[in-house]
Design an enzyme around this catalytic site. Structure first.
Site, PDB file in Angstrom:
ATOM      1  N   LYS A 119       0.580   4.935   2.164  1.00 43.93           N
ATOM      2  CA  LYS A 119      -0.874   5.117   2.245  1.00 43.93           C
ATOM      3  C   LYS A 119      -1.504   5.350   0.870  1.00 43.93           C
ATOM      4  O   LYS A 119      -2.504   6.043   0.745  1.00 43.93           O
ATOM      5  CB  LYS A 119      -1.198   6.297   3.164  1.00 43.93           C
ATOM      6  N   CYS A 120      -0.918   4.741  -0.171  1.00 36.94           N
ATOM      7  CA  CYS A 120      -1.356   5.057  -1.531  1.00 36.94           C
ATOM      8  C   CYS A 120      -2.819   4.703  -1.768  1.00 36.94           C
ATOM      9  O   CYS A 120      -3.543   5.427  -2.464  1.00 36.94           O
ATOM     10  CB  CYS A 120      -0.474   4.354  -2.555  1.00 36.94           C
ATOM     11  N   GLY A 121      -3.297   3.591  -1.201  1.00 35.82           N
ATOM     12  CA  GLY A 121      -4.690   3.219  -1.375  1.00 35.82           C
ATOM     13  C   GLY A 121      -5.628   4.202  -0.702  1.00 35.82           C
ATOM     14  O   GLY A 121      -6.657   4.590  -1.269  1.00 35.82           O
TER      15      GLY A 121
END
Length: 286
Positions: A94-96
Site C-alpha cells: 500500500k505504498c502509494g
C-alpha cells in the site's frame, strides 16, 4: 603540492563534534505543516542521537548533516525549504496510499491508509493496495483533497519535465508524490520497475558542491525517518519504471494495472499537490 612535512605541521582540522549543539538559527514550528524557508547556517545536531530525535527541526538537521558529512565540505548544504510530514508505516503493498496518507497530514483532516484503501478499492483502482497508475492516484487525491488542495497536477514528464518548475513549486509549498524503484535501503535505484514504490517529497536541500544537483527531502512507508536523495537519482529511478515484478506476476494475486502496464501508469510520471493544507499561497523564494 602537499608533502609529508605539511601533514605533520599543518594537520587536517578535527571533524565537527558529535555531541548535540544549540539549534539557535532554526525556527520553531508553531504550525507543524508550515513551510520553513531556511539557510545553511544552522548549528549541528548529533548523528549519534538520531534515533532519539523528537522534533521536526532536529530530524531535518540530522539528514542535512549526514549529507554534509558525506560531502566533506567546510560550507554546509543549504536547507532551502521543508514542510514537515508525519511518517506512516506501510503494511502490505500500500505504498502509494501510505504516501497519500502522509501528505494528508498537512491538512486539517488527515486521512488513514485504510480509508484511502477502501475508497480506492471501491473505485476499482486497486485490489490489494497497489497503485500502478499515476492517473488513478491523481483522481483519488483530487477527490480526497477537494477542499484542501488548490490543484492536483500530473507531471507527465516526471522530474525531467522542467526541473526549475518542480523546484519552484516545492519552494512554494507544493508536495510531490512520485513512484520510483526502491533499493534494499529504500533509496532510488533502477530495476526496471520490479521494486516500484511511492514516496512523498516535501523539501529541497542545496548541495555545497556547485557541480551537484539539489537533494530532495522525502518520506516513504518503509521507515519513520526522513530521506535525502539526489534529484537526478530520483529522476532516473522514476524514468526506469517499465514492468511488473516477475515475482508479483506469478504470486497468485490479481493486481490492477492500467492499459499499457507499469510503464504507461508510472514511468516518468509524478504528481504535484499545490497549496495542500495552506490557507494562503506561500511567496516564491527560489
Amino acid at each position: 603540492m602537499s608533502s609529508e612535512r605539511d601533514a605533520v605541521y599543518y594537520p587536517q582540522p578535527p571533524p565537527p563534534p558529535l555531541l548535540p549543539l544549540l539549534m539557535n538559527n532554526i525556527p520553531q514550528l508553531s504550525n507543524p505543516c508550515a513551510v520553513i524557508p531556511l539557510t545553511g547556517n544552522c548549528t549541528l545536531v548529533s548523528l549519534v542521537a538520531y534515533q532519539c530525535i523528537q522534533t521536526p527541526e532536529e530530524e531535518l538537521l540530522a539528514v542535512r548533516n549526514r549529507l554534509w558529512d558525506m560531502e566533506g565540505t567546510q560550507e554546509s548544504p543549504a536547507i532551502l525549504c521543508y514542510r514537515h510530514i508525519k511518517p506512516v508505516l506501510q503494511d502490505g503493498p500500500k505504498c502509494g496510499l501510505v504516501a497519500l496518507s502522509m501528505a494528508s497530514s498537512c491538512t486539517s483532516q488527515p486521512l488513514s491508509v485504510e480509508h484511502l484503501f477502501q475508497e480506492a478499492h471501491r473505485r476499482g483502482f486497486t485490489n490489494h493496495g497497489e497503485m500502478f497508475s499515476v492517473d488513478d492516484m491523481a483522481t483519488l487525491a483530487r477527490d480526497m483533497f477537494h477542499q484542501s488542495c488548490r490543484q492536483v497536477e500530473i507531471l507527465s514528464g516526471g522530474l525531467g519535465q522542467d526541473r526549475s518548475y518542480v523546484l519552484n513549486q516545492l519552494m512554494q509549498g507544493s508536495i510531490l508524490l512520485i513512484p520510483y524503484d526502491a533499493d534494499a535501503n529504500h533509496a532510488p535505484c533502477c530495476r526496471q520497475g520490479h521494486k516500484a514504490h511511492w514516496a512523498v517529497v516535501s523539501g529541497v536541500v542545496s548541495s555545497a558542491l556547485p557541480e551537484q544537483m539539489p537533494h530532495l527531502v522525502a518520506r516513504q512507508g518503509k521507515s519513520r525517518h526522513l530521506a535525502l536523495w539526489p534529484y537526478d537519482e530520483l529522476q532516473r529511478s522514476n524514468e526506469n519504471l517499465m514492468e511488473l515484478d516477475p515475482g508479483r506476476a506469478v504470486d497468485g494475486r490479481t493486481y490492477v494495472l492500467p492499459p499499457g502496464g507499469v510503464a504507461a501508469g508510472l514511468q516518468g510520471r509524478a504528481i504535484l499537490l499545490h497549496e495542500l493544507g495552506l490557507d494562503q499561497p506561500v511567496p516564491q523564494t527560489l
